[in-house]
Design a protein around this motif. Structure first.
Motif, PDB file in Angstrom:
ATOM      1  N   MET B   1       0.765  -1.220  -0.030  1.00 34.61           N
ATOM      2  CA  MET B   1       0.055   0.129  -0.138  1.00 34.61           C
ATOM      3  C   MET B   1       0.945   1.109  -0.120  1.00 34.61           C
ATOM      4  O   MET B   1       1.872   1.428   0.591  1.00 34.61           O
ATOM      5  CB  MET B   1      -1.035   0.107   1.179  1.00 34.61           C
ATOM      6  N   PHE B   2       0.385   2.026  -0.530  1.00 34.83           N
ATOM      7  CA  PHE B   2       1.405   3.412  -1.009  1.00 34.83           C
ATOM      8  C   PHE B   2       1.460   4.245   0.136  1.00 34.83           C
ATOM      9  O   PHE B   2       2.339   4.916   0.062  1.00 34.83           O
ATOM     10  CB  PHE B   2       0.953   4.204  -2.095  1.00 34.83           C
ATOM     11  N   GLU B   3       0.606   4.253   1.070  1.00 34.46           N
ATOM     12  CA  GLU B   3       0.549   5.167   2.278  1.00 34.46           C
ATOM     13  C   GLU B   3       1.202   4.460   3.502  1.00 34.46           C
ATOM     14  O   GLU B   3       0.902   4.790   4.525  1.00 34.46           O
ATOM     15  CB  GLU B   3      -0.911   5.594   2.593  1.00 34.46           C
ATOM     16  N   SER B   7       5.641   6.847   9.280  1.00 32.07           N
ATOM     17  CA  SER B   7       4.381   7.614   9.761  1.00 32.07           C
ATOM     18  C   SER B   7       3.140   6.917   9.856  1.00 32.07           C
ATOM     19  O   SER B   7       2.528   7.050  10.899  1.00 32.07           O
ATOM     20  CB  SER B   7       4.396   8.852   8.756  1.00 32.07           C
ATOM     21  N   LYS B  10       3.425   4.524  12.911  1.00 29.74           N
ATOM     22  CA  LYS B  10       3.563   5.250  14.214  1.00 29.74           C
ATOM     23  C   LYS B  10       2.259   5.574  14.474  1.00 29.74           C
ATOM     24  O   LYS B  10       1.779   5.526  15.627  1.00 29.74           O
ATOM     25  CB  LYS B  10       4.377   6.512  13.874  1.00 29.74           C
ATOM     26  N   LYS B  11       1.448   6.382  13.573  1.00 30.99           N
ATOM     27  CA  LYS B  11      -0.011   6.687  13.855  1.00 30.99           C
ATOM     28  C   LYS B  11      -0.715   5.565  14.215  1.00 30.99           C
ATOM     29  O   LYS B  11      -1.630   5.640  15.193  1.00 30.99           O
ATOM     30  CB  LYS B  11      -0.425   7.308  12.584  1.00 30.99           C
ATOM     31  N   LEU B  12      -0.746   4.452  13.570  1.00 30.48           N
ATOM     32  CA  LEU B  12      -1.336   3.313  13.962  1.00 30.48           C
ATOM     33  C   LEU B  12      -1.213   2.665  15.269  1.00 30.48           C
ATOM     34  O   LEU B  12      -1.856   2.338  16.161  1.00 30.48           O
ATOM     35  CB  LEU B  12      -1.446   2.324  12.902  1.00 30.48           C
ATOM     36  N   THR B  14       0.198   4.618  17.833  1.00 26.79           N
ATOM     37  CA  THR B  14      -0.233   5.509  18.682  1.00 26.79           C
ATOM     38  C   THR B  14      -1.896   5.099  18.926  1.00 26.79           C
ATOM     39  O   THR B  14      -2.427   4.904  20.177  1.00 26.79           O
ATOM     40  CB  THR B  14      -0.256   6.746  18.531  1.00 26.79           C
ATOM     41  N   ILE B  15      -2.537   4.980  17.843  1.00 27.60           N
ATOM     42  CA  ILE B  15      -4.038   5.104  18.190  1.00 27.60           C
ATOM     43  C   ILE B  15      -4.500   3.598  18.650  1.00 27.60           C
ATOM     44  O   ILE B  15      -5.298   3.738  19.560  1.00 27.60           O
ATOM     45  CB  ILE B  15      -4.891   5.158  16.518  1.00 27.60           C
ATOM     46  N   ASN B  16      -3.858   2.809  18.264  1.00 28.63           N
ATOM     47  CA  ASN B  16      -4.072   1.313  18.797  1.00 28.63           C
ATOM     48  C   ASN B  16      -3.743   1.337  20.327  1.00 28.63           C
ATOM     49  O   ASN B  16      -4.702   0.854  21.169  1.00 28.63           O
ATOM     50  CB  ASN B  16      -3.393   0.312  18.374  1.00 28.63           C
ATOM     51  N   MET B  19      -6.162   3.387  22.080  1.00 23.78           N
ATOM     52  CA  MET B  19      -7.667   2.828  22.193  1.00 23.78           C
ATOM     53  C   MET B  19      -7.890   1.816  23.258  1.00 23.78           C
ATOM     54  O   MET B  19      -8.530   1.837  24.088  1.00 23.78           O
ATOM     55  CB  MET B  19      -8.017   2.402  20.738  1.00 23.78           C
TER      56      MET B  19
END
Lengths: 374, 656
Positions: B1-3, B7, B10-12, B14-16, B19
């Motif tokens: 996947m291109f994204e 970053s 890291k975002k995932l 943090t959010i997990n 949560m």
């Protein structure tokens, strides 16, 4: 990317239906039924105005939710900002030309429904933030320049709602907004700073509170202070819940609500009525259904691919959780009385509309969980 | 996947992570809410259940139904009358002001009554019944019913209220009821317990004495009410207990005659059974209508009663104190005989006055009676003879006899609240109370029933009764006692006691043991030493009424069935001056307040006496002209009623 996009588009109708989240759906239907029966009870065991329109709304909004669920999650991503802007516009409209009831100007008369934009704002703010943080790099989340927009996005509706005046809803909007910010990865220190700032400005805020709001806070700390005045609601609600006992007084047999000792029993105090009639057993079961619902949404959030859907699901689950706990704590005498409805259960079209929109976004996330948003 | 990339990871991450923290917090909060539910619904369930019941249940207490008074023959003399009342529950009225104005119009209330009702409304809770009118007359009642459809919230109600069908006949015995005052509630627990707005309680007389028996208990209606106190439905209705009925010993016919005989006069009549002590009639004149007090007496009526110079508010039979005058003479004679001071043959010469201790003492007969023996002295009421007798007897010995026969003490043991004890003087009494020694001259005037001695009419009646039954103690009563001993039983006990008294002279050890065993039988004891003395006195009283020259000879009845024996009395109200004595004014020439009281005591029928009577007419002049003729009329009726009374007594016919 192209491949994946086409994958989603290629989903057949049956595939979509099959990937519906049935656990969540069952929870919603269960609560829908419970709320219909509770509303029937508030009308004294007759199909009167409140129960009728509640049931009609349930059916209409539930159907709407199912239809909206089939929309690709990209649609929600695309309309995230627009949705917010429309709701904000409605909010300003309500503040200027809205319908005034019980001393608060918070409704817009749409003839078939009295729309309360502040309820919709609860969802709009989550959608906006989800879209806002979707593309943002993890490093730049905590950049000062990237803090200003979310702050403004949150503060403007809060101030608008608070000035209606509707303290309860504005607090709930603030809480759901803060949850998204926290999940988006905002540094803990910002929350600590704003909390400190909040406490420092407390006396200043209190001076802006309406007398009835001050009274509510005072009453919360000591309900027996004025048993027939401001403390009446808390005391009567506690009596109703407490007298329910283990199994409750039985359906349509809640004396507290039936004999009108319960204030606002269709809206904020619907749980009190339910708890009086169905006791500890019923209340725990209802609470379990809500818990399953919340954790199911979180579960959906954990499997979706796009950050937008994930952030929305997590935030929405948390928001729903906050509405439930704030409402229940309030009627159980754990929090001061602020107007906050119990999702789905409480009478009120706007609240139900907002909740159902939220569910359809969650559903759509589930159906298109492999969908990646560029 | 291109994204992809750092970053996103890291975002995932943090959010997990966050949560997870939130989810844990959610679980804790949910648990907290369950705990709260548990504490409210399980732990404190009882407390809240009670509170909830307290919320939803409200009791309405209905006024208790008061017990009734019956006369001896079972006639209702204080009953409960059905009355039509108008009730309004303010909270159930949509437009209270309008309703009130309409009612004012229909009932023709004046402004004063109207504002009184408004005041009452403001002082009570909105769900409490407001009594607009306690006694609608038929006219008002039918008018209300006619307009009822316009008067939403007004309820015509059938209720019970006290009524005294014989009006003023029993007033002083029964007293009356009126709305309970603050004071009544403080002083009487029973009233407080059963109080409802508008409750009537006894204010005086037997109505007050027997309040706790008469009152009864509240009926209770339990309603489920809503938060505004509005009745939703009736859950429970508990009938109250009716107050106890009380049967009196009084005879309405005799009572009515007493009223008639004393009409326009101030005075008292008492009639008593000389064996059972039952009071047949007891009247104080003038009387008033107790029904006036039921709904609050009008100022005008109240003023009239209060300011009447003949004092209708005082029950003269038990609260009026009078010098007994010559009616004391039989008792003085008895005391002298009992103490062997004189013998019946003792002779005293009366020339109309006597000098002693530097004073002149007059006989009522100016010319004097000539030579008198005791029998003649009683018969003709010779004062000189009794001065002499009293001088020999002394006041202290007289005092003892008088106490024995019922003077100087209450007769009814406080059943009537303000019963007076009266006064029988003694040397000790005077020293203690007035601080001065007894003067011998005072003994003389005590011997003719003047001076310090004071008696109530009922005491004189009791004295007469205890003489007439042969000198035995009896126990006066005004309420019928189920355990009342029969006449035969009483007579038997008296005879037994009399026999024992005689036997005492020859007391043997066996007799003494018998006496000890018989300790319980202390009732109906003889009050004399020698029964011959009592007989002598009774016989002298017979002479006074039935022989020529007797003071009440003019009022005698020759028919042996009705024949009675009595003794007149004329009590001076004011010391007669020498000048007045010379003038010898006719009664009509003396101002009312200075006229003598007329008294008469009597018993009858002469053979087998059964009833004793005492009559007092205040400022009536002489006993022989005013009081004795009343006795004549009275005895006729009393004896006529005797048979019926006897029948009821023997067969116990009256059930109340």
């Amino acid at each position: 990317m192209f491949q994946q996009t086409s994958y989603s588009d290629q989903l057949t109708f049956f595939q979509k239906v099959r990937s519906f989240d049935y656990i969540l759906l069952i929870c919603i239907i269960l609560i829908g039924f419970i709320s219909a029966f509770s509303m029937y009870s508030t009308d004294g065991g007759q199909l009167l105005y409140h129960s009728k329109s509640h049931i009609i709304r349930l059916i209409v909004f539930f159907t709407m939710m199912i239809f909206l669920s089939f929309l690709n999650i990209r649609f929600w991503h695309a309309t995230g900002y627009l949705f917010y802007v429309i709701v904000l516009g409605l909010l300003i409209w309500a503040s200027l030309y809205g319908v005034t009831a019980s001393g608060s100007q918070r409704w817009i008369n749409l003839y078939f429904i009295n729309l309360q934009p502040s309820e919709l704002m609860k969802i709009a703010i989550i959608l906006f933030y989800a879209k806002f943080y979707h593309r943002m790099q993890a490093n730049s989340v905590n950049n000062f320049s990237n803090l200003l927009i979310p702050f403004a996005i949150l503060v403007v509706p809060i101030l608008l709602v608070a000035s209606q005046p509707d303290l309860g809803t504005s607090i709930l909007i603030a809480l759901s907004g803060l949850i998204v910010l926290w999940l988006a990865g905002l540094h803990l220190r910002y929350f600590v700073y704003s909390l400190l700032a909040f406490f420092v400005s407390m006396p200043f805020i209190i001076s802006f509170l309406e007398p009835y709001q001050k009274l509510r806070v005072l009453t919360f700390f000591n309900p027996e202070r004025d048993p027939l005045g401001a403390g009446y609601q808390i005391i009567q609600s506690k009596i109703a819940v407490g007298s329910g006992g283990f199994t409750g007084k039985g359906f349509l047999k809640g004396t507290q609500s039936y004999l009108e000792f319960l204030p606002e029993k269709h809206t904020d105090f619907i749980f009190t009525l339910f708890s009086e009639e169905h006791g500890f057993t019923g209340s725990v079961i209802l609470l379990l259904v809500y818990a399953v619902m919340v954790f199911r949404i979180i579960r959906i959030g954990s499997i979706v691919r796009s950050f937008f859907a994930k952030l929305f699901c997590y935030s929405f689950a948390s928001a729903i959780f906050i509405y439930i706990t704030v409402n229940m704590s309030m009627v159980l005498g754990l929090l001061p009385i602020v107007g906050s409805p119990l999702p789905i259960m409480s009478y009120g079209g706007s609240s139900m509309l907002a909740t159902m929109i939220g569910f359809s976004v969650v559903m759509s996330s589930k159906i298109y969980h492999r969908q990646v948003i560029s | 996947m291109f994204e992809g990339g750092d970053s996103t990871f890291k975002k995932l991450n943090t959010i997990n992570r966050r949560m997870f923290i939130i989810s844990a917090a959610k679980a804790v909060v949910f648990t907290g809410i369950v705990a709260r539910l548990f504490s409210l619904q399980i732990n404190e369930n009882k407390k809240y259940l009670t509170l909830s019941d307290k919320n939803r249940l409200r009791e309405w207490r209905l006024p208790p139904v008061r017990g009734q008074f019956f006369d001896y023959f079972g006639n209702v003399i204080a009953g409960n009358l059905k009355v039509y009342q108008l009730h309004v529950v303010p909270e159930q009225v949509e437009n209270f002001k309008y309703l009130m104005l309409r009612l004012k119009d229909i009932l023709e209330l004046n402004d004063k009554q109207f504002s009184k009702i408004i005041k009452k409304k403001n002082s009570q809770k909105p769900w409490e019944t407001l009594i607009i009118s306690e006694n609608l007359n038929w006219d008002q009642f039918s008018k209300i019913n006619f307009y009822l459809h316009e008067l939403v919230g007004a309820k015509p109600v059938l209720s019970v209220a006290r009524s005294y069908p014989f009006k003023k006949n029993f007033t002083h015995v029964l007293g009356y009821v009126a709305q309970a005052s603050e004071n009544d509630l403080i002083l009487n627990e029973t009233i407080k317990k059963n109080h409802v707005p508008g409750l009537r309680v006894g204010k005086i007389g037997l109505e007050k004495t027997f309040e706790n028996d008469l009152l009864g208990t509240n009926g209770i209606q339990r309603y489920e009410v809503n938060a505004y106190g509005k009745r939703i439905n009736q859950l429970d209705h508990k009938e109250g207990e009716k107050g106890k009925n009380i049967r009196l010993t009084l005879d309405t016919e005799v009572q009515k005659l007493s009223n008639e005989l004393l009409a326009e006069k101030s005075g008292s009549i008492s009639v008593m059974d000389i064996y059972t002590g039952e009071i047949i009639a007891m009247h104080s004149s003038p009387s008033f209508d107790p029904n006036l007090f039921l709904y609050g007496i009008s100022t005008k009526d109240w003023k009239e009663i209060r300011e009447d110079p003949l004092k209708p508010l005082i029950n003269k039979t038990v609260s009026g104190l009078y010098s007994p005058g010559s009616t004391i003479k039989p008792l003085v004679a008895l005391s002298a005989l009992e103490n062997d001071v004189i013998s019946p043959n003792q002779k005293v010469y009366c020339n109309g006055k006597m000098e002693m201790y530097g004073h002149t003492y007059h006989c009522w007969k100016e010319k004097g009676h000539g030579t008198m023996n005791l029998r003649n002295a009683i018969k003709q009421s010779c004062d000189i003879y009794f001065y002499e007798t009293a001088r020999k007897l002394g006041v202290d010995r007289l005092n003892l006899t008088a106490f024995k026969f019922g003077l100087g003490n209450t007769v009814l043991n406080g059943i009537l609240a303000n019963e007076k004890k009266g006064l029988v003087p003694s040397t000790k009494w005077k020293k203690e109370n007035l601080g001065v020694g007894w003067v011998l001259g005072e003994t003389l005037i005590t011997g003719i029933g003047q001076g310090y001695i004071q008696t109530t009419p009922l005491q004189l009646c009791l004295m007469t009764a205890q003489l007439a039954n042969g000198g035995f103690k009896i126990y006066p009563r005004i309420t019928v006692d189920k355990n009342q001993e029969s006449l035969a039983n009483i007579k038997y006990k008296m005879a037994q006691n009399a026999y024992k008294g005689k036997e005492k002279k020859y007391s043997s050890p066996i007799r003494k043991v018998e006496e000890l065993l018989n300790i319980g039988n202390k009732k109906y004891l003889p009050l004399y030493r020698n029964s011959e003395n009592v007989k002598f006195v009774l016989e002298s009283m017979y002479a006074s009424t039935n022989e020529v020259m007797g003071t009440s000879y003019g009022s005698r009845i020759d028919d042996p069935k009705y024949r009675f024996a009595g003794k007149t009395g004329t009590a001076q109200v004011k010391k007669i001056t020498e000048k007045a004595r010379e003038l010898d004014l006719h009664i009509s020439q003396i101002p009312y307040e200075e006229r003598d009281h007329a008294l008469y005591i009597a018993y009858g029928p002469y053979k087998n006496p059964r009833y004793a009577v005492s009559i007092i007419v205040e400022h009536g002049g002489s006993g022989s002209t005013t009081a004795a003729p009343i006795a004549k009329k009275l005895f006729k009726l009393i004896i006529d009623r005797h048979e019926l009374r006897e029948k009821i007594q023997n067969q116990d016919l009256i059930k109340i």
